[in-house]
Design a protein around this motif. Structure first.
Motif, short mmCIF file in Angstrom:
data_model
loop_
_atom_site.label_atom_id
_atom_site.label_comp_id
_atom_site.label_asym_id
_atom_site.label_seq_id
_atom_site.Cartn_x
_atom_site.Cartn_y
_atom_site.Cartn_z
N LEU A 46 1.97 4.73 0.82
CA LEU A 46 1.65 5.70 1.86
C LEU A 46 2.57 6.90 1.74
CD1 LEU A 46 1.42 3.39 5.03
CD2 LEU A 46 -0.48 4.26 3.65
N ARG A 91 -7.71 10.79 4.55
CA ARG A 91 -7.08 10.21 3.36
C ARG A 91 -6.55 8.81 3.64
NH1 ARG A 91 -3.98 15.73 2.07
NH2 ARG A 91 -5.69 16.78 1.02
N PHE A 92 -5.96 8.63 4.82
CA PHE A 92 -5.40 7.33 5.19
C PHE A 92 -6.50 6.27 5.34
CE2 PHE A 92 -3.79 4.47 8.63
CZ PHE A 92 -2.91 3.78 7.83
N VAL A 151 0.86 -1.18 0.00
CA VAL A 151 0.00 0.00 0.00
C VAL A 151 0.89 1.23 0.00
CG1 VAL A 151 -1.78 1.25 1.27
CG2 VAL A 151 -1.78 -1.25 1.28
N ARG A 159 -9.15 5.99 3.69
CA ARG A 159 -9.56 5.52 2.36
C ARG A 159 -8.68 4.37 1.87
NH1 ARG A 159 -9.39 11.19 -0.19
NH2 ARG A 159 -10.60 12.23 1.41
N LYS A 160 -7.46 4.30 2.40
CA LYS A 160 -6.52 3.26 1.97
C LYS A 160 -6.65 1.97 2.77
CE LYS A 160 -3.16 6.56 0.22
NZ LYS A 160 -1.76 7.00 0.22
N GLU A 179 1.31 9.71 6.37
CA GLU A 179 0.39 8.60 6.62
C GLU A 179 1.11 7.45 7.33
OE1 GLU A 179 -2.60 9.22 2.79
OE2 GLU A 179 -0.85 7.91 2.59
#
Length: 153
Positions: free
Chosen positions: A68, A114-115, A66, A117-118, A72
């Motif tokens: 980042l 935002r984090f 992922v 969403r991941k 993040e």
């Protein structure tokens, strides 16, 4: 010219004591540097996710890396090293950037959005990082640590 300012070395296995000491020193004008992670580093595991601290990588339960941002990643590590504890915006800013939050500083909220969403299945209804009204945020997952990032451990 060599730096002749006084230095303080804090060695303690208790992360919370180190954090409190660092926050106190920063608040009183001292510069605080963290020691780099040892080669091989630790791996933190939660809900099938893996954080390789030496490589600064997050691997999803399906094995995908992922991507980042640095912010993040720092936020994730702050949470993963303090699971199931409410962390205020001020604490998160101090842990991730070494500074106190101003009264209108919402940068942590934006970054966390935002984090989420991941890593969250439904960012609108988060399970891993929950908002605690009037308190901050809590990382709900249990976290296990292994000694190194090498495969098979």
């Amino acid at each position: 010219m060599a730096d002749r300012s006084p230095h303080i070395l804090v060695v303690d296995d208790d992360r919370e004591i180190r954090d409190l000491t660092s926050r106190f020193l920063r608040k009183h004008g001292f510069r605080v540097d963290d020691a780099p992670a040892p080669a091989g580093g630790r791996v933190l595991v939660f809900e099938g996710w893996r954080i390789d601290l030496a490589r600064r990588e997050l691997t999803a339960p399906d094995g995908a890396l992922v991507a980042l941002t640095a912010g993040e990643y720092d936020l994730l590590v702050a949470f993963a090293e303090r699971p199931q504890r409410v962390l205020s915006r001020d604490q998160l800013l101090d842990l991730t950037r070494g500074r106190d939050a101003g009264p209108f500083d919402r940068s942590v909220d934006v970054q966390l959005s935002r984090f989420r969403r991941k890593i969250e299945n439904d960012p609108k209804d988060p399970v891993l990082i929950k908002t605690v009204r009037g308190g901050g945020y809590i990382f709900t997952a249990g976290v296990a640590a292994s000694g190194t990032g090498e495969a098979g451990e």
